[in-house]
Design an enzyme around this catalytic site. Structure first.
Site, mmCIF file in Angstrom:
data_model
loop_
_atom_site.group_PDB
_atom_site.id
_atom_site.type_symbol
_atom_site.label_atom_id
_atom_site.label_comp_id
_atom_site.label_asym_id
_atom_site.label_seq_id
_atom_site.Cartn_x
_atom_site.Cartn_y
_atom_site.Cartn_z
ATOM 1 N N ASP A 91 44.197 127.035 43.334
ATOM 2 C CA ASP A 91 43.308 127.620 42.330
ATOM 3 C C ASP A 91 42.605 128.819 42.970
ATOM 4 O O ASP A 91 41.770 128.638 43.861
ATOM 5 C CB ASP A 91 42.266 126.607 41.851
ATOM 6 C CG ASP A 91 42.854 125.516 40.971
ATOM 7 O OD1 ASP A 91 44.073 125.283 41.033
ATOM 8 O OD2 ASP A 91 42.067 124.874 40.242
ATOM 9 N N LYS A 153 42.358 129.677 34.303
ATOM 10 C CA LYS A 153 41.305 128.656 34.401
ATOM 11 C C LYS A 153 39.952 129.275 34.048
ATOM 12 O O LYS A 153 39.636 130.387 34.455
ATOM 13 C CB LYS A 153 41.295 128.085 35.819
ATOM 14 C CG LYS A 153 40.216 127.053 36.118
ATOM 15 C CD LYS A 153 40.384 126.540 37.544
ATOM 16 C CE LYS A 153 39.199 125.684 37.989
ATOM 17 N NZ LYS A 153 39.344 125.230 39.397
ATOM 18 N N LYS A 182 43.500 125.815 31.963
ATOM 19 C CA LYS A 182 42.693 124.770 32.610
ATOM 20 C C LYS A 182 41.223 125.016 32.302
ATOM 21 O O LYS A 182 40.706 126.113 32.511
ATOM 22 C CB LYS A 182 42.907 124.763 34.129
ATOM 23 C CG LYS A 182 42.007 123.745 34.853
ATOM 24 C CD LYS A 182 42.279 123.703 36.350
ATOM 25 C CE LYS A 182 41.288 122.795 37.073
ATOM 26 N NZ LYS A 182 41.545 122.720 38.543
#
Length: 228
Positions: A91, A153, A182
């Site tokens: 991430d 995300k 996400k």
């Protein structure tokens, strides 16, 4: 949707500065017990975590976290190191200042370089929605799609706000068909988690749902009701 099914969408997360190995190990044990999608932990614990779970759980870590303004070279090195230590998901945080400056090609190049470094592993791109305008969010959906990352995300969970329903809906509308969403930051109930999934989020970054499940294993708990 059953609570156990919701948990399969969760990246069970512990990224606090004070996280100890004992706390990380508990996160790993709980993630394996409740069959979460991954455990998301600091890079310094990835090697020990990967050895501990021995292939039973994907290990996720964060790059350029939480501010995103490291150089591209530093982020690429962090990614290489994390993968060498056993990370199976990454991430990364974008350089938000570059987005504000309109340096779209630089952001796309950075995401692409990190994605290439992942060598087939999942890359999620954190854009920190709470600091962006709607136009900037839409632009990042376009950039992430062009760069080839698997996920976009919402948040680090370390800024002024976490995931919102409106942002997930917006992102799902504007990303390409091969990019998943996400939601992360502030997800504190199974009801909210279910709504995020309904709106199109395929992963959820949180630690609270597993904690709720441990406290109420026979029903779908809701933290808001517990606070009343």
């Amino acid at each position: 949707m059953e609570a156990k099914e919701i948990l399969t969408h969760v990246d069970h997360t512990l990224l606090t500065q004070t996280a100890t190995w004992e706390e990380i190990r508990q996160i790993l044990d709980d993630a394996m017990k409740y069959d979460t999608a991954s455990a998301c932990i600091p890079a310094s614990y990835v090697k020990a975590a990967a050895e501990y779970v021995d292939g039973k759980l994907p290990i996720c870590t964060v790059i350029g976290f939480p501010n995103g303004y490291s150089t591209m070279a530093a982020k690429v090195f962090e990614t290489k190191d994390a993968i060498a230590n056993g990370a199976s998901e990454i991430d990364m945080v974008i350089n938000i200042g570059h987005l504000k400056d309109g340096k779209y090609e630089e952001i796309e190049d950075e995401i692409r370089r990190i994605h290439e470094t992942c060598n087939g592993r999942i890359l999620k791109v954190i854009i920190e929605n709470c600091l962006l305008t709607e136009e900037e969010k839409i632009k990042m959906c376009e950039i992430v799609t062009k760069a080839g990352a698997e996920y976009i995300k919402t948040s680090t969970g370390f800024s002024t706000e976490g995931a919102t329903f409106a942002d997930v809906k917006l992102m799902k509308t504007h990303v390409g068909k091969n990019v998943k969403v996400k939601a992360a930051g502030g997800i504190s109930s199974f009801d909210d988690a279910e709504e995020f999934i309904r709106l199109g989020a395929e992963r959820l970054g949180t630690s609270r749902l597993v904690k709720l499940m441990k406290n109420s294993p026979d029903k779908k708990p809701d933290i808001r009701k517990q606070k009343q």
